[in-house]
Design a protein around this motif. Structure first.
Motif, short mmCIF file in Angstrom:
data_model
loop_
_atom_site.label_atom_id
_atom_site.label_comp_id
_atom_site.label_asym_id
_atom_site.label_seq_id
_atom_site.Cartn_x
_atom_site.Cartn_y
_atom_site.Cartn_z
N LYS B 175 0.83 -1.20 0.00
CA LYS B 175 0.00 0.00 0.00
C LYS B 175 0.86 1.25 0.00
CE LYS B 175 -3.74 1.87 2.72
NZ LYS B 175 -4.42 1.80 4.02
N PHE B 176 1.91 1.24 0.83
CA PHE B 176 2.79 2.41 0.93
C PHE B 176 3.57 2.60 -0.38
CE2 PHE B 176 6.80 4.36 2.87
CZ PHE B 176 6.27 5.64 2.88
N VAL B 177 4.08 1.51 -0.93
CA VAL B 177 4.84 1.59 -2.19
C VAL B 177 3.93 2.11 -3.32
CG1 VAL B 177 6.11 0.29 -3.93
CG2 VAL B 177 6.45 -0.21 -1.50
N SER B 178 2.71 1.59 -3.36
CA SER B 178 1.77 2.03 -4.41
C SER B 178 1.51 3.53 -4.32
CB SER B 178 0.44 1.29 -4.29
OG SER B 178 0.64 -0.07 -4.50
N SER B 179 1.39 4.05 -3.11
CA SER B 179 1.10 5.48 -2.95
C SER B 179 2.29 6.31 -3.45
CB SER B 179 0.76 5.81 -1.50
OG SER B 179 1.93 5.83 -0.71
N ILE B 180 3.50 5.80 -3.27
CA ILE B 180 4.68 6.52 -3.76
C ILE B 180 4.73 6.49 -5.29
CG2 ILE B 180 7.22 6.51 -3.79
CD1 ILE B 180 7.04 5.36 -0.90
N ILE B 181 4.44 5.32 -5.86
CA ILE B 181 4.43 5.20 -7.32
C ILE B 181 3.40 6.16 -7.92
CG2 ILE B 181 3.89 3.63 -9.24
CD1 ILE B 181 4.99 1.33 -7.49
N GLU B 182 2.23 6.20 -7.30
CA GLU B 182 1.16 7.08 -7.78
C GLU B 182 1.59 8.55 -7.75
OE1 GLU B 182 -3.13 7.41 -6.06
OE2 GLU B 182 -2.64 5.27 -6.37
N THR B 183 2.24 8.94 -6.66
CA THR B 183 2.74 10.31 -6.55
C THR B 183 3.74 10.62 -7.66
OG1 THR B 183 2.49 10.19 -4.15
CG2 THR B 183 3.92 11.93 -5.01
N ALA B 184 4.63 9.67 -7.94
CA ALA B 184 5.63 9.88 -8.99
C ALA B 184 4.95 10.03 -10.35
CB ALA B 184 6.63 8.72 -9.00
N GLU B 185 3.93 9.18 -10.59
CA GLU B 185 3.23 9.23 -11.88
C GLU B 185 2.51 10.57 -12.06
OE1 GLU B 185 0.85 5.70 -11.65
OE2 GLU B 185 2.28 4.49 -12.80
#
Lengths: 249, 249, 249
Positions: B175-185
Motif C-alpha cells: 500500500k505504501f509503495v503504491s502510494s509513492i508510485i502514484e505520486t511519482a506518476e
C-alpha cells in the motif's frame, strides 16, 4: 482478535511463498518456493488475470511463460487444487492454511485468549516482533503458541499426532514446553516431540524480541512443504485442535 | 532533525565502508569494501597522518603497505577523489553522500518531517532500530523513506530516473509503495521499479523492529558500489530529490 | 542484581554448549560444541542418570553410545573435570564460568551497578535483548560490559592481559571503548586490544536492539573454546577483574 482476559496468544502466519515478477520475464522467489517445471502460477496485474507455467534456466533463474509481459512487482502464487483422499488432505498452502484453520476453530469457543494472524513471516519477518510488543505491553500476555506446519523427518511422521517442538534453531523455555507436554499426556492426546538442528518458526522472532514471552511450536507434520501440492493427515489436525482448545481454556 | 508536525521520516546512513587495522599490518574490512591492489587508503593514528596502499595475499587477507606499523583499531578509508564529467559524478562514498545530500536539500524547505542520519549500517546495523523506536514512540510517525543508493542490474539503469524498490531481501508494504508510485506518476517524475532477490537497505532493520512502521527505499542507481570510485547520473539525483520534496509535503 | 544507583551493567551468559537428544540415538548440537570421539557427556532423563561417549558418522551426525535409549529432548553436557596447573586453569565451560566468576567477585564490593546473568546466548540469543530493554527503560543505564571469554589469535595471547575488543562482527562505540582503554592505562592494567573480522559477543545483541546502549567486550583469552577442556591463564583473569572493579566504581 482478543477474547476476555487473555493469558495466552496463538500466532498463525497468513502469508504464502510464491514469486514476484522482476525484469525480462524473470521472477524472484518470495519465501522459499519448491517448484518444478510443471508448476502452474496465477496472479493479476493491471492488464488482467494471469495463469502461466514457468521455466528454469541453467543458473537456476526462474522465468514465467505467460504469453505477454507481466508488470514489475506483480505477485504470483500456486494455482489452487484442493482435494481429500481418505485421511489425507492435498493442497498448496496448507502451510499455513491449517494453522489459520486451527486458530479460527478455536475462536468459536474461546473465552480468554489472543489470536494473531501475521503477514511477512515467509519473507524476512517483522510482523511477529511487532505483535510480541503488542501482546506484552498492551495485554501483559507472556505465553505464545505457534500454530503452523512442520517438516516430516525420521522422528516426525504423519499420523503420529500433534507435534510439540522442543528445539529447532531456537530452544523454547523448558518449563513452558513441559507444561504443554503434561497437558497432552493428561488428556490422552496423541503427540510427538520434535528435536531438530535447523529450521525456525515464528517463535524464533518472539525469542529474539526484547520482550520476555515464552513460546512453543504446536503444529502438524506436512509433506512437500512449500511445493504446489502439500499434504497432511487429518487425524493429526484433530489432535492439534483438541490440544489447543484445552491449552487456551 | 525534526520539523513541524512530522508525518514521515527520511533515513540516510552516514557511515562508510573501509578497513580497521588488526595485527601484523593486517586489516579487517568494515562493511564490504570492493578493492584492488591500486586502492589508496588514508587515516590517522596517534603517530600522525597515514596514506598507504594495500596488498592482498593468497588467502584474501588484506595488508596495508605503510612504511611503519599502524596502531590497532585505526580506521582507514578511501582517499577522496571527487570529479564530474558531463552528467556523471565520480567519487568514493557516493554511498551514502548522495543520500545525505538529498536529505540536506530537503531540509532547506521542509515544513513537516524528520531526517535521521544514522551510523553503523554498513557494519551490522543497530542505529536504525533505535531510531525506529524513537520515531514511533516519541513522534508517532509510521512512514519512512530510505535515502540511499542501489545496484545497477539488468532492470535498473543509470539515467532512467529515481529507483522505487518493491522488493529486496524484504518486502515493503504494498500500500505504501503504491502510494509513492502514484505520486511519482502524477508529478511526471521519471522512475524505475526495482524487484530484487537479495540486498537490503536500512528498511530491513525497520521491518525487523518491533514497531509498525512502513518503509520504502527511494534512491538512485550507483556504479561500482563500495569501490574507491563510485559513479552516478546527476539526472537521477534530480528526479530523486523532486520526488522526496513532494512526498515530504 | 541491581546495586545502588547503577550507571553501568555487566552481562555474563550462564548457558553452555552441549547436545540435545533427537531420535534413534542421534543428538543435535546446542550452540557449537567442539568434540572428538573421546568426549564424555552427562545428563539425566526420567529413567535416571546418564554418562556416555559419542560417535560421529560419515555425515558428521553425532550419536550417543549410552547402553539404553535416552528420552527425546534430554540435554547432555561435558563431564566436569576441573584442575589447575601453575598459572593455567583447565575445565569445560570456562566459557562462561569465568565471566560469571568475574561478575560475582564484583558483587562483593559493588556499590552502584547492575549484573545480568543471561541464558540462551549460545543458542540464538534473545535474553540479552530483553535485558537491554530492562536496563534502559527501568534503570536508565546506557553502558554495558560483556564479561566473557574470547578466542586466541595471532594478536590475542594468553598471559598478555585482559582483552578489550575494538571490533568483532560489530563495532562498539569508539568513545566508550577509548574511555575503557584510558582507564586501563591510567591504572597500569595489562591489556590487549582485539580487532577481528568475525565472531560476536552478547554485545551484538545489544547493538541490534532498539535501545541506545553502548557496549564493549572486556574479557580473557581462552584456549579450545567450546571443547570439553578449555583453558586460560589466571593472570589474565586477575587483570580482568581489576579493570572491572575500577570501571564499576
Amino acid at each position: 482478535m482478543v477474547f476476555g482476559k487473555p493469558k495466552m496468544a496463538v500466532f498463525a502466519h497468513m502469508d504464502t511463498v510464491g514469486f514476484m515478477v522482476r525484469y525480462n520475464d524473470q521472477m524472484v522467489p518470495v519465501g522459499s518456493p519448491e517448484i518444478n517445471d510443471k508448476t502452474i502460477l496465477t496472479g493479476r496485474d493491471n492488464l488482467g488475470m494471469i495463469e502461466c507455467g514457468l521455466r528454469i534456466d541453467e543458473n537456476f533463474r526462474v522465468y514465467h511463460t505467460f504469453m505477454r509481459g507481466i508488470q514489475r512487482g506483480t505477485l504470483l502464487s500456486y494455482k489452487p487444487d484442493f482435494h481429500k483422499k481418505g485421511k489425507w488432505l492435498y493442497s498448496p498452502y496448507l502451510d499455513n492454511r491449517m494453522g489459520i484453520w486451527n486458530a479460527l476453530m478455536l475462536a468459536h469457543t474461546m473465552k480468554n485468549g489472543i489470536i494473531f494472524f501475521s503477514t511477512g513471516e515467509e519473507q524476512g519477518g517483522g510482523s511477529v516482533s511487532f505483535l510480541t510488543r503488542l501482546m506484552y505491553e498492551k495485554y501483559h500476555v507472556t505465553k505464545a503458541l505457534i500454530s503452523d506446519v512442520t517438516w516430516i523427518t525420521d522422528g516426525i511422521l504423519p499420523g503420529n499426532g500433534v507435534v510439540i517442538s522442543m528445539k529447532d534453531r531456537y530452544i523454547p523455555s523448558q518449563k513452558f514446553v513441559s507444561s504443554i507436554i503434561e497437558t497432552a499426556e493428561k488428556n490422552n492426546i496423541r503427540f510427538q516431540l520434535e528435536v531438530e538442528d535447523n529450521g525456525s518458526s515464528d517463535g524464533g522472532e518472539i525469542q529474539r524480541s526484547p520482550y520476555p514471552v515464552d513460546w512453543c511450536f504446536v503444529g502438524v507434520p506436512c509433506k512437500n512443504i512449500h511445493s504446489p501440492m502439500e499434504s497432511m493427515n487429518l487425524d493429526d489436525l484433530t489432535e492439534m485442535n483438541r490440544l489447543y482448545k484445552i491449552l487456551l481454556n
